[in-house]
Design a protein around this motif. Structure first.
Motif, PDB file in Angstrom:
ATOM      1  N   VAL A 445       0.827  -1.203   0.000  1.00  0.00           N
ATOM      2  CA  VAL A 445       0.000   0.000   0.000  1.00  0.00           C
ATOM      3  C   VAL A 445       0.866   1.261   0.000  1.00  0.00           C
ATOM      4  O   VAL A 445       0.577   2.232  -0.700  1.00  0.00           O
ATOM      5  CB  VAL A 445      -0.937   0.016   1.231  1.00  0.00           C
ATOM      6  CG1 VAL A 445      -1.757   1.298   1.283  1.00  0.00           C
ATOM      7  CG2 VAL A 445      -1.844  -1.199   1.219  1.00  0.00           C
ATOM      8  N   THR A 446       1.939   1.239   0.767  1.00  0.00           N
ATOM      9  CA  THR A 446       2.718   2.469   1.001  1.00  0.00           C
ATOM     10  C   THR A 446       3.920   2.635   0.077  1.00  0.00           C
ATOM     11  O   THR A 446       4.520   3.709   0.052  1.00  0.00           O
ATOM     12  CB  THR A 446       3.220   2.487   2.451  1.00  0.00           C
ATOM     13  OG1 THR A 446       4.027   1.324   2.703  1.00  0.00           O
ATOM     14  CG2 THR A 446       2.043   2.477   3.427  1.00  0.00           C
ATOM     15  N   TYR A 487      -5.400   0.134  -6.024  1.00  0.00           N
ATOM     16  CA  TYR A 487      -4.512   1.287  -6.140  1.00  0.00           C
ATOM     17  C   TYR A 487      -5.234   2.456  -6.805  1.00  0.00           C
ATOM     18  O   TYR A 487      -5.088   3.618  -6.403  1.00  0.00           O
ATOM     19  CB  TYR A 487      -3.267   0.903  -6.934  1.00  0.00           C
ATOM     20  CG  TYR A 487      -2.206   1.976  -6.978  1.00  0.00           C
ATOM     21  CD1 TYR A 487      -1.396   2.215  -5.860  1.00  0.00           C
ATOM     22  CD2 TYR A 487      -2.017   2.768  -8.118  1.00  0.00           C
ATOM     23  CE1 TYR A 487      -0.419   3.203  -5.885  1.00  0.00           C
ATOM     24  CE2 TYR A 487      -1.044   3.760  -8.159  1.00  0.00           C
ATOM     25  CZ  TYR A 487      -0.259   3.972  -7.033  1.00  0.00           C
ATOM     26  OH  TYR A 487       0.708   4.960  -7.051  1.00  0.00           O
ATOM     27  N   SER A 488      -6.066   2.116  -7.811  1.00  0.00           N
ATOM     28  CA  SER A 488      -6.851   3.150  -8.493  1.00  0.00           C
ATOM     29  C   SER A 488      -7.968   3.670  -7.595  1.00  0.00           C
ATOM     30  O   SER A 488      -8.221   4.878  -7.534  1.00  0.00           O
ATOM     31  CB  SER A 488      -7.441   2.592  -9.785  1.00  0.00           C
ATOM     32  OG  SER A 488      -6.422   2.168 -10.662  1.00  0.00           O
ATOM     33  N   LEU A 489      -8.648   2.762  -6.886  1.00  0.00           N
ATOM     34  CA  LEU A 489      -9.756   3.163  -6.020  1.00  0.00           C
ATOM     35  C   LEU A 489      -9.294   4.070  -4.885  1.00  0.00           C
ATOM     36  O   LEU A 489      -9.991   5.026  -4.509  1.00  0.00           O
ATOM     37  CB  LEU A 489     -10.441   1.929  -5.430  1.00  0.00           C
ATOM     38  CG  LEU A 489     -11.406   1.162  -6.329  1.00  0.00           C
ATOM     39  CD1 LEU A 489     -11.759  -0.179  -5.704  1.00  0.00           C
ATOM     40  CD2 LEU A 489     -12.675   1.983  -6.564  1.00  0.00           C
ATOM     41  N   PHE A 490      -8.119   3.775  -4.325  1.00  0.00           N
ATOM     42  CA  PHE A 490      -7.662   4.511  -3.151  1.00  0.00           C
ATOM     43  C   PHE A 490      -6.660   5.621  -3.493  1.00  0.00           C
ATOM     44  O   PHE A 490      -6.044   6.194  -2.604  1.00  0.00           O
ATOM     45  CB  PHE A 490      -7.031   3.544  -2.146  1.00  0.00           C
ATOM     46  CG  PHE A 490      -8.049   2.726  -1.391  1.00  0.00           C
ATOM     47  CD1 PHE A 490      -8.555   3.173  -0.187  1.00  0.00           C
ATOM     48  CD2 PHE A 490      -8.513   1.531  -1.907  1.00  0.00           C
ATOM     49  CE1 PHE A 490      -9.499   2.428   0.509  1.00  0.00           C
ATOM     50  CE2 PHE A 490      -9.451   0.776  -1.226  1.00  0.00           C
ATOM     51  CZ  PHE A 490      -9.955   1.227  -0.006  1.00  0.00           C
ATOM     52  N   ASN A 529      -5.863  -3.394   4.176  1.00  0.00           N
ATOM     53  CA  ASN A 529      -4.638  -2.608   4.322  1.00  0.00           C
ATOM     54  C   ASN A 529      -4.701  -1.303   3.534  1.00  0.00           C
ATOM     55  O   ASN A 529      -4.198  -0.268   4.000  1.00  0.00           O
ATOM     56  CB  ASN A 529      -3.426  -3.442   3.898  1.00  0.00           C
ATOM     57  CG  ASN A 529      -2.901  -4.335   5.023  1.00  0.00           C
ATOM     58  OD1 ASN A 529      -2.014  -3.948   5.777  1.00  0.00           O
ATOM     59  ND2 ASN A 529      -3.493  -5.525   5.138  1.00  0.00           N
ATOM     60  N   PHE A 530      -5.311  -1.339   2.344  1.00  0.00           N
ATOM     61  CA  PHE A 530      -5.493  -0.089   1.594  1.00  0.00           C
ATOM     62  C   PHE A 530      -6.395   0.874   2.369  1.00  0.00           C
ATOM     63  O   PHE A 530      -6.141   2.081   2.435  1.00  0.00           O
ATOM     64  CB  PHE A 530      -6.082  -0.366   0.210  1.00  0.00           C
ATOM     65  CG  PHE A 530      -5.057  -0.498  -0.878  1.00  0.00           C
ATOM     66  CD1 PHE A 530      -4.469   0.633  -1.441  1.00  0.00           C
ATOM     67  CD2 PHE A 530      -4.651  -1.745  -1.328  1.00  0.00           C
ATOM     68  CE1 PHE A 530      -3.511   0.514  -2.440  1.00  0.00           C
ATOM     69  CE2 PHE A 530      -3.693  -1.863  -2.332  1.00  0.00           C
ATOM     70  CZ  PHE A 530      -3.115  -0.744  -2.879  1.00  0.00           C
ATOM     71  N   LEU A 536      -6.914   8.022   1.169  1.00  0.00           N
ATOM     72  CA  LEU A 536      -8.298   8.490   1.030  1.00  0.00           C
ATOM     73  C   LEU A 536      -8.852   8.894   2.391  1.00  0.00           C
ATOM     74  O   LEU A 536      -8.430   8.369   3.422  1.00  0.00           O
ATOM     75  CB  LEU A 536      -9.178   7.396   0.451  1.00  0.00           C
ATOM     76  CG  LEU A 536      -9.207   7.200  -1.072  1.00  0.00           C
ATOM     77  CD1 LEU A 536     -10.233   6.156  -1.440  1.00  0.00           C
ATOM     78  CD2 LEU A 536      -9.500   8.507  -1.802  1.00  0.00           C
ATOM     79  N   PRO A 537      -9.821   9.817   2.405  1.00  0.00           N
ATOM     80  CA  PRO A 537     -10.473  10.155   3.674  1.00  0.00           C
ATOM     81  C   PRO A 537     -11.075   8.917   4.325  1.00  0.00           C
ATOM     82  O   PRO A 537     -11.463   7.959   3.657  1.00  0.00           O
ATOM     83  CB  PRO A 537     -11.567  11.148   3.249  1.00  0.00           C
ATOM     84  CG  PRO A 537     -11.090  11.717   1.962  1.00  0.00           C
ATOM     85  CD  PRO A 537     -10.324  10.636   1.280  1.00  0.00           C
TER      86      PRO A 537
END
Length: 596
Positions: A445-446, A487-490, A529-530, A536-537
């Motif tokens: 994620v990071t 990755y696109s969603l978040f 984890n995302f 994202l908020p």
């Protein structure tokens, strides 16, 4: 006269004889044989009537009887078998039997102690014929009745005469007998290594056999504990199998209370008891409704991690049971959670033993790839944060190289089992050290797209280790697709929420007939984890999680994945910020609502 002030010391087991004593035995046998009819006649007469004259006669003869017992014990100890003893002294059984039921004889401490020694000396560790087998059964019965509340007429008469309650008398007899046997085994030390010589460890074996009928008596608990914790170094002797079986049975039925160290010693010496304890833990920890935090609590309360830390051999048995179970339940995440919690508790117990010497990692994990032991058992909190990524890259490449070698060997030799074994052992080790897999998911994620390849491979290998029908390549493609959608969603750039990416991601959670599918736990692990570490908020992350979990119907699995993440981040040295903990709490509430 106080019948409970016993003056003689009780010494259990066969006496060691010097060469001079052995030479003297041939002279003693005729004397013992000649005196046997006299004492049998006395025993019969004493048992027929209970009058003042009888009691007076017993009192007058007790000292001579003790001397006879002492000589008899010496002779019994010099003979190689019970069969030979009974052939030489055919009246011995009758004599001992009658004297054992005479309360005026057994009430006197020294006489009772010598009687018990004679019985134990006649007990055969390995009965070679029916006579010795029946003798063993009879001796067990006598020892049991001597120390319990089973009564006969003469005993009742004596209790009334002394104005002592029957139960009190038998309890005192039992406690005295337990104390004396306990003292005798405390003095037992094995000092020989040759199988041709005797040693005092035989007294421990005889004492454990004598203890079988008393297993459930609370008064025998100190003796049971002393026997279990006795240091057995003899190459021939040990605790009686009958004793261990009776202990296992009584402990399983909850008819026996043992302290912690006695339980550990029981598991160390009784394989059935250890196996039952491990299987009971697995059943209870994987039951419906168990959560990762409850599993860890159950495992930590169990004595099994402590027993494994103290005894490498116990750990090897436990780990072998885990290995067998895992082979049959490869995709059961609950079972994996138990192994992870157990390994964590095991290392905590092992650290508490320091600075006492303990076995090496290689001794505890002899089948695991040696090059992976220290890298995987090093906790993430023990390394600088900036080193975690490179460390996981190395672990991933090492495992990938191992699987490629296995596949090459499998292609060249279809009967090759060794390669499969190596890969399984490497995966088994990874399952036990799954905290590194959780760190890999967080880094996915990071860290960004440039580093996701090796980390995705590690995650896919953890969930799909066997590469059945060579599906790993397809599963890696799906794992990369799941990561791309998330990755696109978040991504902060993505506005508004992409319905296409969301539906494509949810479709990955649906099973596809005749196609290799990803383990739902892998996909949900990425999602959680995302939602936890993404930018994202918090409300938007919760919204995405709610839609995915609700439409896929995987509420319980999502709750388990989140619980595992929370458990890891609550550990000391986890580097988790307050923001992360707040987001986890929000996700917990979101998933909980979908379960209602």
């Amino acid at each position: 006269m106080d019948f409970f002030k016993l003056k003689s010391e009780f010494a259990c087991g066969k006496r060691q004889m010097t060469e001079l004593q052995v030479q003297q035995t041939t002279a003693h046998w005729p004397n013992v044989q000649e005196m046997m009819p006299f004492w049998l006649e006395k025993a019969i007469a004493w048992g027929q009537t209970d009058t003042p004259d009888t009691r007076k006669d017993i009192s007058l003869h007790l000292k001579r009887l003790r001397d006879f017992f002492q000589e008899l014990l010496t002779e019994i100890s010099s003979v190689s078998s019970t069969t030979e003893t009974l052939n030489r002294l055919p009246l011995l059984g009758q004599l001992l039997g009658r004297l054992c039921w005479n309360p005026h004889v057994t009430a006197e401490g020294a006489s009772r102690g010598l009687l018990l020694q004679c019985l134990l000396a006649l007990y055969s560790e390995h009965p070679s014929n029916a006579v010795e087998g029946k003798a063993n059964q009879w001796i067990q019965k006598v020892l049991c009745q001597l120390a319990t509340d089973e009564e006969d007429g003469a005993a009742v008469a004596l209790m009334k005469h002394l104005a002592v309650p029957t139960k009190e008398y038998h309890l005192k007899v039992l406690k005295k007998m337990v104390t004396r046997i306990q003292e005798s085994i405390g003095n037992s030390r094995c000092s020989v290594s040759s199988t041709n010589k005797g040693c005092s460890c035989s007294s421990v074996w005889a004492a454990s056999e004598a203890c079988v009928p008393l297993i459930t008596c609370p008064e025998a608990s100190p003796l049971i504990g002393a026997l279990l914790q006795q240091q057995m170094t003899c190459i021939r002797e040990g605790l009686s199998e009958n004793f261990l079986d009776a202990l296992h049975s009584a402990y399983s039925r909850c008819d026996l209370l043992l302290d912690e160290q006695a339980v550990v010693s029981l598991w160390y010496q009784s394989l059935p008891s250890l196996e039952e304890a491990v299987l009971n833990l697995l059943v209870s920890a994987t039951a419906a409704g168990s959560t990762p935090s409850k599993v860890e609590e159950q495992v930590s309360k169990s004595l099994l991690p402590k027993a494994c830390a103290q005894h490498c051999s116990v750990f090897l048995v436990v780990n072998d049971i885990f290995r067998t179970v895992l082979k049959q339940t490869e995709r059961n995440e609950r079972v994996k959670n138990v192994f992870q919690a157990f390994t964590k508790c095991f290392f905590m117990e092992l650290s508490r033993l320091q600075p006492q010497p303990s076995a090496s990692l290689k001794a505890f994990f002899p089948q695991s790839p040696p090059s992976l032991l220290i890298p995987l058992f090093t906790m993430p909190s023990e390394m600088p944060q900036e080193s975690l990524k490179n460390h996981l890259m190395w672990v991933s490449s090492s495992l990938q190289r191992l699987t490629e070698e296995d596949e090459d060997e499998e292609d060249s030799d279809s009967s090759n089992i060794r390669g499969n074994h190596k890969v399984f052992e490497a995966w088994f080790l990874l399952v036990q050290c799954a905290y590194w897999v959780q760190v890999a998911v967080q880094l996915l994620v990071t860290s960004g797209p440039e580093n996701c390849g090796p980390l995705l491979w590690l995650l896919t290998f953890y969930h799909h280790p066997t590469n059945r029908w060579h599906h790993r390549a397809s599963q890696l493609v799906q794992a990369k697709a799941a990561w791309d959608h998330l990755y696109s969603l978040f991504s902060i750039v993505a506005r508004p929420l992409s319905a296409d990416h969301l539906q494509s991601f949810i479709s990955l959670l649906a099973p596809k007939p005749q196609q290799p599918s990803l383990a739902p736990s892998l996909t949900l692990n990425l999602l959680v984890n995302f939602a936890t570490f993404g930018q994202l908020p918090q409300s938007t992350s919760a919204e995405i999680t709610q839609k995915v979990v609700h439409q896929s119907g995987l509420q319980d699995e999502a709750a388990r994945v989140l619980s595992l993440l929370r458990l890891r981040l609550n550990d000391r040295g986890s580097f988790a910020s307050d923001r992360v903990h707040l987001r986890i709490e929000e996700l917990h509430n979101t998933i909980k609502k979908t379960q209602m």
